[in-house]
Design a protein around this motif. Structure first.
Motif, PDB file in Angstrom:
ATOM      1  N   ALA A  28      34.145 -45.003 -18.980  1.00 37.57           N
ATOM      2  CA  ALA A  28      33.402 -46.163 -18.509  1.00 37.57           C
ATOM      3  C   ALA A  28      32.456 -45.707 -17.397  1.00 37.57           C
ATOM      4  O   ALA A  28      32.703 -44.701 -16.715  1.00 37.57           O
ATOM      5  N   MET A  29      31.376 -46.433 -17.227  1.00 31.84           N
ATOM      6  CA  MET A  29      30.384 -46.074 -16.209  1.00 31.84           C
ATOM      7  C   MET A  29      30.049 -47.327 -15.410  1.00 31.84           C
ATOM      8  O   MET A  29      30.014 -48.431 -15.968  1.00 31.84           O
ATOM      9  N   GLY A  30      29.822 -47.130 -14.131  1.00 27.86           N
ATOM     10  CA  GLY A  30      29.573 -48.294 -13.294  1.00 27.86           C
ATOM     11  C   GLY A  30      28.532 -48.036 -12.229  1.00 27.86           C
ATOM     12  O   GLY A  30      28.238 -46.895 -11.883  1.00 27.86           O
ATOM     13  N   TRP A  31      27.983 -49.137 -11.747  1.00 24.04           N
ATOM     14  CA  TRP A  31      27.069 -49.110 -10.612  1.00 24.04           C
ATOM     15  C   TRP A  31      27.718 -49.864  -9.456  1.00 24.04           C
ATOM     16  O   TRP A  31      28.253 -50.970  -9.642  1.00 24.04           O
ATOM     17  N   PHE A  32      27.652 -49.260  -8.295  1.00 22.46           N
ATOM     18  CA  PHE A  32      28.165 -49.857  -7.073  1.00 22.46           C
ATOM     19  C   PHE A  32      27.051 -49.812  -6.029  1.00 22.46           C
ATOM     20  O   PHE A  32      26.072 -49.083  -6.198  1.00 22.46           O
TER      21      PHE A  32
ATOM     22  N   ARG B 297      31.669 -50.398  -0.004  1.00 22.63           N
ATOM     23  CA  ARG B 297      31.069 -50.236  -1.321  1.00 22.63           C
ATOM     24  C   ARG B 297      31.598 -51.335  -2.244  1.00 22.63           C
ATOM     25  O   ARG B 297      32.798 -51.590  -2.306  1.00 22.63           O
ATOM     26  N   GLU B 298      30.689 -51.985  -2.960  1.00 20.40           N
ATOM     27  CA  GLU B 298      31.086 -53.080  -3.839  1.00 20.40           C
ATOM     28  C   GLU B 298      30.578 -52.833  -5.258  1.00 20.40           C
ATOM     29  O   GLU B 298      29.534 -52.205  -5.462  1.00 20.40           O
ATOM     30  N   VAL B 299      31.334 -53.352  -6.207  1.00 20.64           N
ATOM     31  CA  VAL B 299      30.960 -53.197  -7.596  1.00 20.64           C
ATOM     32  C   VAL B 299      29.775 -54.100  -7.914  1.00 20.64           C
ATOM     33  O   VAL B 299      29.710 -55.247  -7.455  1.00 20.64           O
ATOM     34  N   VAL B 300      28.848 -53.563  -8.689  1.00 23.91           N
ATOM     35  CA  VAL B 300      27.690 -54.332  -9.143  1.00 23.91           C
ATOM     36  C   VAL B 300      27.832 -54.638 -10.634  1.00 23.91           C
ATOM     37  O   VAL B 300      27.739 -55.787 -11.052  1.00 23.91           O
ATOM     38  N   ALA B 301      28.060 -53.595 -11.432  1.00 23.63           N
ATOM     39  CA  ALA B 301      28.185 -53.754 -12.880  1.00 23.63           C
ATOM     40  C   ALA B 301      28.933 -52.557 -13.447  1.00 23.63           C
ATOM     41  O   ALA B 301      28.815 -51.452 -12.941  1.00 23.63           O
ATOM     42  N   VAL B 302      29.700 -52.819 -14.505  1.00 26.34           N
ATOM     43  CA  VAL B 302      30.463 -51.770 -15.176  1.00 26.34           C
ATOM     44  C   VAL B 302      30.317 -51.958 -16.671  1.00 26.34           C
ATOM     45  O   VAL B 302      30.256 -53.098 -17.157  1.00 26.34           O
ATOM     46  N   ILE B 303      30.293 -50.837 -17.393  1.00 24.47           N
ATOM     47  CA  ILE B 303      30.184 -50.892 -18.848  1.00 24.47           C
ATOM     48  C   ILE B 303      31.217 -49.960 -19.469  1.00 24.47           C
ATOM     49  O   ILE B 303      31.428 -48.844 -18.990  1.00 24.47           O
ATOM     50  N   SER B 304      31.875 -50.427 -20.510  1.00 26.44           N
ATOM     51  CA  SER B 304      32.875 -49.611 -21.184  1.00 26.44           C
ATOM     52  C   SER B 304      32.205 -48.487 -21.955  1.00 26.44           C
ATOM     53  O   SER B 304      30.987 -48.481 -22.144  1.00 26.44           O
ATOM     54  N   TRP B 305      33.019 -47.538 -22.436  1.00 28.20           N
ATOM     55  CA  TRP B 305      32.419 -46.382 -23.088  1.00 28.20           C
ATOM     56  C   TRP B 305      31.746 -46.747 -24.397  1.00 28.20           C
ATOM     57  O   TRP B 305      30.784 -46.089 -24.802  1.00 28.20           O
ATOM     58  N   THR B 306      32.183 -47.810 -25.040  1.00 29.58           N
ATOM     59  CA  THR B 306      31.529 -48.240 -26.277  1.00 29.58           C
ATOM     60  C   THR B 306      30.317 -49.120 -25.993  1.00 29.58           C
ATOM     61  O   THR B 306      29.493 -49.347 -26.880  1.00 29.58           O
ATOM     62  N   GLY B 307      30.233 -49.626 -24.777  1.00 28.89           N
ATOM     63  CA  GLY B 307      29.183 -50.581 -24.454  1.00 28.89           C
ATOM     64  C   GLY B 307      29.546 -52.003 -24.811  1.00 28.89           C
ATOM     65  O   GLY B 307      28.790 -52.931 -24.546  1.00 28.89           O
TER      66      GLY B 307
ATOM     67  N   ASP C 273      19.817 -57.709  -1.978  1.00 29.19           N
ATOM     68  CA  ASP C 273      20.164 -56.606  -2.890  1.00 29.19           C
ATOM     69  C   ASP C 273      19.910 -55.245  -2.249  1.00 29.19           C
ATOM     70  O   ASP C 273      20.246 -54.211  -2.830  1.00 29.19           O
ATOM     71  N   THR C 274      19.320 -55.230  -1.074  1.00 34.26           N
ATOM     72  CA  THR C 274      19.039 -53.980  -0.383  1.00 34.26           C
ATOM     73  C   THR C 274      20.327 -53.224  -0.087  1.00 34.26           C
ATOM     74  O   THR C 274      21.252 -53.776   0.510  1.00 34.26           O
ATOM     75  N   ALA C 275      20.395 -51.976  -0.537  1.00 37.11           N
ATOM     76  CA  ALA C 275      21.600 -51.157  -0.370  1.00 37.11           C
ATOM     77  C   ALA C 275      21.337 -49.778  -0.960  1.00 37.11           C
ATOM     78  O   ALA C 275      20.320 -49.554  -1.625  1.00 37.11           O
ATOM     79  N   VAL C 276      22.284 -48.882  -0.742  1.00 40.26           N
ATOM     80  CA  VAL C 276      22.310 -47.623  -1.486  1.00 40.26           C
ATOM     81  C   VAL C 276      23.133 -47.884  -2.747  1.00 40.26           C
ATOM     82  O   VAL C 276      24.258 -48.382  -2.665  1.00 40.26           O
ATOM     83  N   TYR C 277      22.556 -47.556  -3.879  1.00 41.37           N
ATOM     84  CA  TYR C 277      23.216 -47.785  -5.157  1.00 41.37           C
ATOM     85  C   TYR C 277      23.782 -46.461  -5.680  1.00 41.37           C
ATOM     86  O   TYR C 277      23.085 -45.435  -5.697  1.00 41.37           O
ATOM     87  N   TYR C 278      25.038 -46.511  -6.095  1.00 36.71           N
ATOM     88  CA  TYR C 278      25.742 -45.335  -6.600  1.00 36.71           C
ATOM     89  C   TYR C 278      26.200 -45.578  -8.036  1.00 36.71           C
ATOM     90  O   TYR C 278      26.658 -46.673  -8.364  1.00 36.71           O
ATOM     91  N   CYS C 279      26.105 -44.554  -8.863  1.00 38.06           N
ATOM     92  CA  CYS C 279      26.718 -44.627 -10.179  1.00 38.06           C
ATOM     93  C   CYS C 279      27.989 -43.782 -10.172  1.00 38.06           C
ATOM     94  O   CYS C 279      28.099 -42.815  -9.422  1.00 38.06           O
ATOM     95  N   GLY C 280      28.925 -44.182 -10.995  1.00 44.07           N
ATOM     96  CA  GLY C 280      30.181 -43.473 -11.093  1.00 44.07           C
ATOM     97  C   GLY C 280      30.712 -43.520 -12.507  1.00 44.07           C
ATOM     98  O   GLY C 280      30.307 -44.368 -13.306  1.00 44.07           O
ATOM     99  N   VAL C 281      31.621 -42.603 -12.813  1.00 43.83           N
ATOM    100  CA  VAL C 281      32.271 -42.591 -14.119  1.00 43.83           C
ATOM    101  C   VAL C 281      33.781 -42.577 -13.912  1.00 43.83           C
ATOM    102  O   VAL C 281      34.289 -41.981 -12.950  1.00 43.83           O
ATOM    103  N   VAL C 282      34.473 -43.244 -14.822  1.00 44.10           N
ATOM    104  CA  VAL C 282      35.922 -43.356 -14.726  1.00 44.10           C
ATOM    105  C   VAL C 282      36.498 -43.311 -16.127  1.00 44.10           C
ATOM    106  O   VAL C 282      35.946 -43.892 -17.060  1.00 44.10           O
ATOM    107  N   ARG C 283      37.621 -42.619 -16.264  1.00 42.29           N
ATOM    108  CA  ARG C 283      38.197 -42.435 -17.599  1.00 42.29           C
ATOM    109  C   ARG C 283      38.669 -43.770 -18.187  1.00 42.29           C
ATOM    110  O   ARG C 283      38.441 -44.060 -19.359  1.00 42.29           O
TER     111      ARG C 283
END
Length: 122
Positions: free
Chosen positions: A33-37, A45-55, A90-100
């Protein structure tokens, strides 16, 4: 050391749009899965959006629903965040991350990008 590379941040006026990208050169996260925080000064740090590996499964924070869209291209190991109708808050530093395993908890993420600044002026 796995590196996620983010791009697309910048300065934009309110109601404008930006598209963030996050790629993993040389790696495949097809089943992750991949997400934006995001993290604003003085805030956690707060979650913005997450998507599963299949989408097939996505999550959006209430504050961005209807304005942001997360998508992914598994062939490119890239996740995107289309941000429309941007607001000063919405002003912030945006980070992407991956999680199994699909998760909204940043502490469970395996790898992170370096962050990209998004600044929305009023």
């Amino acid at each position: 050391q796995v590196q996620l590379v983010e791009s697309g941040g910048g300065l934009v006026q309110a109601v404008g749009s930006l598209r963030l990208s996050c790629a993993a050169p040389g790696r495949t996260f097809r089943t992750y899965a991949m997400g934006w925080f995001r993290q604003a000064p003085g805030k956690e740090r707060e979650v913005v959006a997450v998507i599963s590996w299949t989408g097939g499964t996505t999550y959006y924070a209430d504050s961005v629903k209807g304005r942001f869209t997360i998508s992914r291209d598994n062939a490119k190991s890239t996740v995107y965040l289309q941000m429309n109708s941007l607001k000063p808050e919405d002003t912030a530093v945006y980070y992407c991350g991956v999680v199994r395993l699909y998760s909204l908890n940043p502490n469970q993420y395996d790898y992170w990008g370096q962050g990209t600044q998004v600044t929305v002026s009023s």
